[in-house]
Scaffold this motif. Structure first.
Motif, short mmCIF file in Angstrom:
data_model
loop_
_atom_site.label_atom_id
_atom_site.label_comp_id
_atom_site.label_asym_id
_atom_site.label_seq_id
_atom_site.Cartn_x
_atom_site.Cartn_y
_atom_site.Cartn_z
N MET A 36 -5.16 -1.48 -7.25
CA MET A 36 -5.60 -0.94 -8.53
C MET A 36 -4.57 -1.28 -9.60
N VAL B 14 -4.76 9.41 -6.92
CA VAL B 14 -4.92 8.17 -6.15
C VAL B 14 -3.61 7.82 -5.44
N PRO C 65 0.84 -1.21 0.00
CA PRO C 65 0.00 0.00 0.00
C PRO C 65 0.87 1.25 0.00
N ALA D 10 -8.70 -2.06 -3.06
CA ALA D 10 -7.45 -1.81 -2.32
C ALA D 10 -6.26 -1.89 -3.26
N GLU E 298 -13.68 1.13 -5.72
CA GLU E 298 -12.87 1.40 -4.53
C GLU E 298 -12.03 0.19 -4.10
N LYS F 21 -3.53 3.07 -1.39
CA LYS F 21 -3.79 2.07 -2.41
C LYS F 21 -2.49 1.43 -2.88
#
Length: 256
Positions: free
Chosen positions: A173, A197, A33, A171, A169, A203
């Motif tokens: 992408m 983003v 993330p 987690a 949405e 993300k």
């Protein structure tokens, strides 16, 4: 940047064979993330196939895919989407006979886990309509909300696909050449969205990309694939300065 303690997405010795051809060869990597990883390599290197293995479009011949430490290797694409992996395709994957707004509403509905039929009365779900319009505004398509997707240009279809991905949405992408086929004027809209983003730092973002200006502007980390194998992995400056990458995958320094 220090990565989180646990990767959100991982592959362990992930491979796929098509007959005698090994398209992805024992690729092990972790994705965290707050980090945007760009996957590069020459044509036929296995980049999109690796994406397909992670997002569930293809079953692995061997190896493992982990999401938040849980084994999802046997899950198909729909299950992985429900678990939080979102994918924008190199070729758009939309409902051509529905309107722009209806396409995004379906994604909002899916995210809200509402079993409503698309053609039931939306007037009782004004919150979902507002959310759908929000995502259309983010991709500068609010003015085309009532246009049928079949009538859109290729660039507008790509922007709509990004709106749908945002509406889900996820987690994780995943973008496969997000600016492919877009005009010069259309590219900044999608790149600005990805920058936004990325700036949220919550993300895990993966891109397959050929354009080195896009890679330079977005990447926190670059992975290089060649003949299905991972041959370089690190921060952009180190990877792009590597002689093997410069000569074989990214071009010479003056043309990279």
């Amino acid at each position: 940047m220090t990565p989180a303690a646990m990767p959100s997405l991982s592959t362990r010795e992930l491979s796929i064979r098509f007959g005698g051809h090994v398209a992805v060869n024992q690729v092990t990597a972790d994705f965290y993330p707050g980090t945007l990883t760009v996957i590069v390599g020459p044509n036929g290197a296995g980049k999109t196939t690796y994406f397909n293995l992670m997002s569930g479009q293809l079953p692995a011949t061997s190896g493992t895919v982990l999401l938040d430490g849980a084994d999802i290797t046997r899950h198909g694409a729909a299950k992985r989407t429900a678990l939080g992996i979102g994918r924008a395709f190199q070729l758009t994957n939309l409902f051509p006979h529905l309107t722009v707004s209806e396409n995004v509403r379906l994604a909002v509905q899916s995210r809200a886990r509402i079993g409503m039929n698309m053609f039931s009365r939306w007037s009782s779900h004004t919150d979902l309509i507002v959310r759908a319009d929000h995502y259309l505004e983010r991709v500068s398509m609010a003015g085309r909300r009532d246009t049928r997707v079949a009538a859109l240009s290729h660039g507008d279809k790509r922007k709509l696909e990004v709106a749908i991905l945002l509406a889900l949405e996820p987690a994780v992408m995943m973008f496969d050449e997000p600016t492919a086929g877009m005009s010069v004027d259309e590219v900044p809209v999608v790149l600005d969205l990805i920058h936004q983003v990325k700036a949220e730092r919550n993300k895990t973002i993966l891109l397959v990309e050929h354009k080195m200006d896009v890679v330079r502007s977005l990447a926190d980390r670059i992975i290089v694939l060649h003949n299905g194998a991972l041959v370089a992995d690190g921060n952009p400056a180190e990877v792009m300065a590597s002689a093997i990458v410069q000569e074989a995958y990214l071009g010479t320094p003056e043309h990279a």
